[in-house]
Design an enzyme around this catalytic site. Structure first.
Site, PDB file in Angstrom:
ATOM      1  CE  LYS A  79      -8.956  -5.383   5.844  1.00  0.00           C
ATOM      2  NZ  LYS A  79      -9.139  -6.048   4.550  1.00  0.00           N
TER       3      LYS A  79
ATOM      4  CG  ASN B 181     -14.803 -21.226   6.464  1.00  0.00           C
ATOM      5  OD1 ASN B 181     -13.770 -20.854   5.893  1.00  0.00           O
ATOM      6  ND2 ASN B 181     -14.996 -21.047   7.756  1.00  0.00           N
TER       7      ASN B 181
ATOM      8  CE1 TYR C 228      -2.078  -7.454  -1.582  1.00  0.00           C
ATOM      9  CE2 TYR C 228       0.076  -7.141  -2.566  1.00  0.00           C
ATOM     10  CZ  TYR C 228      -0.813  -6.906  -1.540  1.00  0.00           C
ATOM     11  OH  TYR C 228      -0.435  -6.117  -0.480  1.00  0.00           O
TER      12      TYR C 228
ATOM     13  CB  SER D  29      -0.955   0.014   1.201  1.00  0.00           C
ATOM     14  OG  SER D  29      -1.973  -0.927   1.010  1.00  0.00           O
TER      15      SER D  29
ATOM     16  CB  THR E 112      -4.652  -4.248   6.861  1.00  0.00           C
ATOM     17  OG1 THR E 112      -4.700  -5.534   6.246  1.00  0.00           O
ATOM     18  CG2 THR E 112      -3.325  -4.069   7.576  1.00  0.00           C
TER      19      THR E 112
ATOM     20  N   GLY F   2     -13.128 -11.767   6.627  1.00  0.00           N
ATOM     21  CA  GLY F   2     -13.471 -10.432   6.133  1.00  0.00           C
ATOM     22  C   GLY F   2     -13.559 -10.355   4.614  1.00  0.00           C
TER      23      GLY F   2
END
Ligand code: NAP
Length: 275
Positions: A68, A151, A215, A21, A64, A131
């Site tokens: 959150k 899950n 990512y 970020s 983060t 989340g």
């Protein structure tokens, strides 16, 4: 002539050391000609997020893992979408001194999916119930898609499925599930365990698109297996760029250069690969 003090934006979480970020936001501000900087801070408690924003006159913050949800009770106002998802990843410190909570993760997922497919009337098998899974289920429903939840732990998965009115299956039943798109929101396959995948590759023939919210690495084992099975892979960079771009829109009211931000993230990931 005195130069204006730059506006300060920040990321709070634990850990934050490997987040992309800061380079993504700082590069975007510079490209937009905005006098601002973005730093990351590791904190221990959700109250610390609030204290630091107020004491240091931080104008906007990203939140983060693991804060959150925990940060919500300390904010002055929560936007409806963030309240429905039960998580805030963006805080605006407004002109009146109030702290407003938003969620841009769901927009990140939706915009990333929409680069490859139309969501309406398609089915989405979501792996995970944390989340990111909540943001995915919310966004898919909002765009007329049909989510189902898989899950590891039954209780958490059933809770999420019930809340959003969709079916739940234990993760172990993945082999029997068919959907247009599979979305991994578990952390399985992150840099620390690069070769791991949340599901066996044989199960992938039941999906046309496979998205991974991870990512780093860019091509997770799940996405490599998906390519091998003839599915179209969608990596987590799109989600990351769009959730960050939506934060900039909330904080600064301007459209950021998304394609440029994507290139910055891809370059950072390439540089890390060579470490
Ligand atoms: P979270 O709230 O901790 O939820 C993680 C979920 O994954 C839980 O449902 C958990 O299952 C499941 N899980 C964890 N380890 C597992 C394992 N070994 N096998 C099977 N299931 C497992 O995390 P989150 O905030 O949703 O984030 C999840 C992932 O999304 C992370 O990798 C994060 O980096 C990524 N993410 C990406 C972006 C982006 O911009 N690209 C944004 C947000 C998040 P149980 O319920 O059974 O514990």
């Amino acid at each position: 002539m005195t130069e204006q003090t730059p506006a300060i934006y920040a990321l709070y979480g634990n850990p934050v050391g490997h987040s992309l970020s800061p380079p993504m936001h700082n590069a975007a501000y510079k490209k937009m000609g905005i006098n601002a900087s973005y730093c990351s801070y590791c904190v221990e408690r959700p109250q610390e997020v609030i204290e630091r924003i107020k004491e240091r006159s931080i104008q906007g913050a990203s939140v983060t893992i693991p804060f959150k949800t925990a940060v919500i009770p300390y904010l002055d106002e929560i936007e409806d979408d963030a309240r429905a998802i039960g998580a805030v990843n963006t805080i605006l410190h407004d002109d009146t001194g109030k702290l407003r909570g938003y969620n841009t993760d769901w927009i990140g997922i939706v915009l990333s999916l929409e680069e490859s497919l139309e969501i309406q009337n398609k089915t989405f098998a979501i792996l995970g119930a944390g989340g990111a899974a909540r943001a995915a289920a919310f966004g898919i429903l909002k765009k007329g898609g049909i989510p189902l939840i898989l899950n590891r732990s039954t209780t958490r998965g059933e809770e999420l499925a019930q809340e959003f009115g969709c079916p739940f299956y234990p993760l172990s039943e993945i082999g029997a599930i068919r959907a247009d798109c599979l979305i991994n929101t578990t952390p399985v396959g992150m840099a620390q365990e690069k070769r791991a995948s949340p599901i066996a590759k044989e199960a992938l023939i039941n999906f046309r698109w496979v998205m991974d919210c991870i990512y780093n690495p860019l091509k997770t084992q799940l996405l490599l297996d998906a390519e091998g099975a003839g599915c179209t892979p969608i990596d987590g960079v799109g989600m990351f760029v769009h959730q960050g771009a939506e934060q900039i829109k909330i904080w600064m009211g301007k459209e950021p250069p998304r394609e440029f931000m994507r290139q910055v993230v891809l370059e950072e990931l390439g540089a890390q690969d060579g470490d």
